[in-house]
Design an enzyme around this catalytic site. Structure first.
Site: not given
Length: 150
Positions: A38-39, A64, A67-68, A119
């Site tokens: 998690s950021r 998602e 992107e993550e 991340r």
């Protein structure tokens, strides 16, 4: 009965939990699970976010994952489970969120993706992933995967 309960809850101030979508990124060859940090806290999680207008829930989960985590592949149309957690807000309060999880069979992992600088990501066996995540509902979902016996 649930509709009545929900209506009463809304009347007296209890709202249903907000909804997010997530991609459980799986390596089709090894059965491993891709987790990301998690950021905010650096906890191990799966890619997730809010539903997006103009996209189905599985398509939003797939975006998602890109992107993550930089993960691309074949997203399942049916959710494989749900879990709940409390999402911390900037105001200091937490909001209950229900996460709908869709499987993403990863075919490509890119090193250059939108949140790559924010991340870390790593493949885990389902058994190890269970130990790494904090949310009890996500642990339970991971226990249902093949090779996840603990």
């Amino acid at each position: 009965m649930n509709v009545l309960r929900r209506s009463l809850g809304m009347l007296i101030g209890k709202r249903p939990p907000a909804m997010q979508v997530a991609a459980l990124c799986l390596d089709p060859e090894t059965g491993k699970v891709l987790l990301i940090t998690s950021r905010g806290t650096g906890r191990w999680i799966i890619p997730k976010g809010w539903p997006m207008e103009g996209r189905t829930l599985p398509a939003a989960a797939a975006l998602e994952a890109w992107e993550e985590a930089g993960a691309e592949g074949r997203i399942g149309r049916e959710e494989i489970g749900r879990y709940s957690y409390d999402k911390d807000q900037d105001s200091g309060f937490a909001v209950p969120v229900e996460v709908r999880v869709y499987p993403l069979h990863v075919t490509r992992l890119s090193g250059d993706f939108p949140e790559s600088a924010q991340r870390k990501r790593r493949w885990f066996t389902p058994r190890d992933a269970i130990r790494m995540v904090a949310e009890p509902g996500l642990k339970a979902l991971l226990r249902g995967l093949p090779k996840a016996e603990v």
